[in-house]
Design an enzyme around this catalytic site. Sequence first.
Site, short mmCIF file in Angstrom:
data_model
loop_
_atom_site.label_atom_id
_atom_site.label_comp_id
_atom_site.label_asym_id
_atom_site.label_seq_id
_atom_site.Cartn_x
_atom_site.Cartn_y
_atom_site.Cartn_z
N TYR A 146 -11.40 -2.42 19.95
CA TYR A 146 -12.22 -1.42 19.25
C TYR A 146 -11.77 -1.41 17.80
O TYR A 146 -10.57 -1.33 17.51
CB TYR A 146 -12.03 -0.04 19.88
N ASP A 157 -6.22 -5.80 12.73
CA ASP A 157 -6.57 -4.38 12.71
C ASP A 157 -5.37 -3.61 13.26
O ASP A 157 -5.10 -3.59 14.45
CB ASP A 157 -7.82 -4.14 13.57
N LYS A 162 -4.62 6.12 10.78
CA LYS A 162 -3.79 6.97 11.64
C LYS A 162 -2.44 7.36 11.01
O LYS A 162 -2.38 8.29 10.24
CB LYS A 162 -3.59 6.30 13.01
#
Length: 429
Positions: free
Chosen positions: A142, A237, A265
Amino acid sequence: MTNSQQLSERARRVIPGGVNSPVRAFTSVGGDPVYVTSGKGARIRTADGQELIDYCGSWGPLILGHAHDVVVGAISAAAEKGTSFGINTPAEVEMAELLCKLVPSMKMVRLVSSGTESVMTAIRLARGFTNRCKIVKFTGGYHGHSDALLVAAGSGLLTGGITSSAGVSPAVAADTFVPDYNDLEAVHRIAEGHGDDLAAIIIEPVAGNMGLVEPDPGFLEGLREVADQTGALLIFDEVITGFRLAATSRGQAVGVTPDLTTLGKIIGGGMPIGAVGGRAEVMQKLAPLGPVYQAGTLSGNPVAVAAGLATLKILTDTNPYPEMARLAERLASGLNRIAEDKGVPLTCVQLGGMFTPFFAVGRPRRLDDVKQCDLKAYARFFHGMLARGFYLPPSQFEVAFVSAAHGDEEIDAFLAAAEDVLGTQAETD
Ligand code: PLP
């Protein structure tokens, strides 16, 4: 009716599905979603007054735990000076310098406001730099919700992907190849057929969005070679893994150098942020230096940057990583031992402070393996643990975290509750 149920009912009238991000709706585990009113350290408090030990950590940002005093202090101090200017600030320069220092493969970096935005920018940058369109992502990866990345079907391997969301143009999906995680052979086949059209290979260097799945030895190195041979850019990523396993990127830690790295994050310490960084000649393609456009009203937001800087400084000063790894290892091996005793098919996979209890025998290597897990057993485990005061990610396809605010007390409590829950599960199964 509980307060959370009442809130959920109100929310469903005015927010689609009652949530501002789908997984919060508990679709895959069933039951009523939780509403939280506060958090401190490893604990959160629900709208019904229940205290929960949190193993979700806002899906990753809260590596220091909730409302860390120093981070909150940095946020208040920054907010008092102004929450946004849309003009450059000294703190964002400091943040960019720190990120480039801690992740040396990033010679330049741009700050954005979310992980989605960072990956979207990386893909556009790769296309702009290579003048090519096609990308490779992996099943179960994702990368945020931009169109090109909402493609999942492995069957589209050599012909282009099939969209996994309505509203994504088939033309966009056709530019995305989706081999299985750890299937280097498939990547070679794509490179043979479409190497000249490949703009980028994007991967989570440790997968966290199908539960915790590690790359096989040599897999990331193999991708680096394919990228070098085809001229595609390799994008790691690291929205989850960046600063999660060490005070740097995962790529840096394992010695595989991507062309671009995306972050999010943790680098925002719980405030909205993202970053994309990498080779200078690629980054220089971004506007205003180059032709690849990217912009943001709140990019480099001073409050988010203050929270991120405070978090990164604590991580580099205190190095909580070995302790988080020790605690998560205790949790995972304890859980595996309990499951074996009770005869429950469960394999808890752990790396550093990350872990996933998979309801299956053996470690998954790709999405199909995770799909074989007993999802109903995960849902029962999730609810059993929730009822006993533990918040896990509400889906088998997610990774859980031990933060620097967790200690042996929280692990002991988790294992005692898990013994109880898995015991009941073994009886009912
Ligand atoms: N990339 C990865 C690896 C992620 O795990 C996520 C979110 O979980 C994203 C990108 C998107 O980040 P955000 O939710 O901040 O947009």
